[in-house]
Design an enzyme around this catalytic site. Structure first.
Site, PDB file in Angstrom:
ATOM      1  N   CYS A 167       0.799  -1.225   0.000  1.00  0.00           N
ATOM      2  CA  CYS A 167       0.000   0.000   0.000  1.00  0.00           C
ATOM      3  C   CYS A 167       0.832   1.275   0.000  1.00  0.00           C
ATOM      4  O   CYS A 167       0.322   2.338  -0.350  1.00  0.00           O
ATOM      5  CB  CYS A 167      -0.940  -0.003   1.196  1.00  0.00           C
ATOM      6  N   PHE A 218     -10.379  -4.685  -0.703  1.00  0.00           N
ATOM      7  CA  PHE A 218      -9.426  -4.390  -1.776  1.00  0.00           C
ATOM      8  C   PHE A 218     -10.066  -4.355  -3.160  1.00  0.00           C
ATOM      9  O   PHE A 218     -11.001  -5.103  -3.458  1.00  0.00           O
ATOM     10  CB  PHE A 218      -8.279  -5.405  -1.760  1.00  0.00           C
ATOM     11  N   HIS A 308      -3.276   7.707   2.031  1.00  0.00           N
ATOM     12  CA  HIS A 308      -3.717   6.431   1.463  1.00  0.00           C
ATOM     13  C   HIS A 308      -4.738   5.802   2.406  1.00  0.00           C
ATOM     14  O   HIS A 308      -4.443   5.579   3.582  1.00  0.00           O
ATOM     15  CB  HIS A 308      -2.534   5.480   1.277  1.00  0.00           C
ATOM     16  N   ASN A 341      -9.638  -0.135  -1.243  1.00  0.00           N
ATOM     17  CA  ASN A 341      -8.191   0.012  -1.107  1.00  0.00           C
ATOM     18  C   ASN A 341      -7.562  -0.668  -2.314  1.00  0.00           C
ATOM     19  O   ASN A 341      -7.497  -1.890  -2.387  1.00  0.00           O
ATOM     20  CB  ASN A 341      -7.720  -0.634   0.201  1.00  0.00           C
TER      21      ASN A 341
END
Length: 393
Positions: A167, A218, A308, A341
């Site tokens: 990430c 995700f 993020h 994500n």
């Protein structure tokens, strides 16, 4: 014209400092499969032929707590029909996964890069360097070469590849691109990120309850940026100036984000302590980034935040620990809501939303922050951070 495109092309800009790296354009791309979070659970359990009611209830709860509403994924019914073993337990499928992933990440990276180059406004032949980031493929030569070939970059383009950075990869790549741009006068660096969850797609298992977090959180996609110093303002439209860039890993936390490439694909374990670890260490990291502009821990609400969105728990803990106003993380929360994500790509989506916010605030004559932080957290546990200046406000 997309909102992000309008944001990248509207209003007079501040001038960047001489020799300072700037982000000159952003681009993004996604696979064709759009997954609505409300339909994910039934589809996932149907595709994996699982009828465990406890696991289904757990995933249903997770899908609500992640705050994700939509995501894009490479996985499709057509892929599962061709490779039914991907939905079966314990089979060696790494070759099949890599065959799919290697092709998919290249295709998405090319599309995101082309969108970015179009917004940049200069010919592809002006790209001098390429930084490529992915945790979703493994091959020699790497995806950097296939991206360069797909874009028809010059064979003399100097390439750097960051694999399995997770990430934090997008901000790590931006830090590397910044250093290249500032140390090679006249250079223009293409940063491309591309990710797909197929590399770790597995059926649900009571022995791997942490897998369900990934299923709920995700997503797939690609991102791209052009970075260069001393922009030609007759053509280029600088978006962000990049100032201090730092990286810090926390000793003895390497098992907190643990990933292994096995015969069954990649397996990730995210420890429950991750949000707390980030919260406990975020203040000192951010204060160090803010020092060059004379700000302290009393000034967190005087800057913008491009974080993020690893998950809602991380964003919530940052907001609470730093006493941030709710709107400070709105771009991060919007990116999480719309794309999940998406690993290294997500910071591109956050910055794109931030530009939209800046454009709207400027139209409405609202105040906005010139300086801010670009942050991400990845395996290590590693903190990546860049002090940036929004040149569009």
């Amino acid at each position: 014209m997309e909102n992000g495109e309008r944001a990248q092309g509207t209003f007079a800009r501040k001038k960047a400092g001489p020799g300072k790296a700037t982000i000159l354009a952003l681009g993004k791309a996604f696979p064709n499969q759009l997954v609505m979070q409300e339909f994910l659970v039934d589809g996932y359990f149907r595709n994996t032929n699982c009828d465990d009611p406890d696991l289904k209830r757990k995933l249903t709860r997770l899908c609500k707590t992640t705050t994700v509403k939509t995501r894009y994924v490479v996985m499709s019914e057509e892929i599962l029909e061709k490779y039914p073993e991907l939905a079966m337990e314990g089979l060696p499928t790494v070759k099949q996964r890599l065959d799919i992933c290697n092709e998919a990440v290249t295709e998405m990276a090319i599309e995101a890069s082309q969108a970015c180059i179009k917004k940049w406004g200069r010919p592809v032949s002006d790209i001098t360097h390429l930084v490529y980031v992915s945790s979703s493929e493994a091959r020699l030569p790497g995806g950097d070469l296939y991206l360069a070939k797909g874009l028809r970059l010059s064979p003399e383009t100097r390439r750097v590849m960051l694999y399995f950075v997770g990430c934090s990869g997008g901000v790590a790549g931006l830090r590397v691109a910044k250093d290249i741009a500032e140390n090679n006068p006249g250079s223009r660096v293409l940063l491309a990120t591309s990710e797909t969850t197929i590399i770790g797609y597995k059926p649900p298992s009571a022995e791997r309850p942490y897998d369900l977090v990934g299923v709920a959180l995700f997503g797939d996609g690609a991102g791209a940026m052009i970075i260069g110093a001393d922009p030609d303002l007759s053509i280029e439209k600088p978006l962000f100036e990049l100032n201090t860039a730092i990286q810090h890993f926390l000793p003895d936390t390497e098992k907190i984000i643990d990933g292994r490439l096995t015969e069954e694909g990649i397996s990730f374990k995210l420890a429950r302590e991750l949000p707390q670890i980030i919260e406990d260490n975020i203040e000192g990291f951010c204060t160090k980034l803010m020092e060059p502009i004379g700000l302290s821990d009393q000034d967190y609400n005087k800057i913008f935040w491009a974080v993020h969105p690893g998950g809602p728990a991380i964003l919530n803990r940052l907001e609470k620990r730093l006493d941030l106003l709710p709107e400070k993380l709105s771009a991060s929360r919007q990116a999480l809501k719309d794309y999940g994500n998406a690993s290294s790509n997500t910071i591109v989506y956050v910055l794109d939303y931030m530009l939209e916010e800046s454009t709207k605030m400027k139209k409405d004559d609202q105040s906005h922050n010139e300086f801010g932080l670009i942050l991400a957290f990845g395996p290590g546990v590693t903190f990546e951070g860049i002090l940036a200046r929004n040149l569009t406000v």
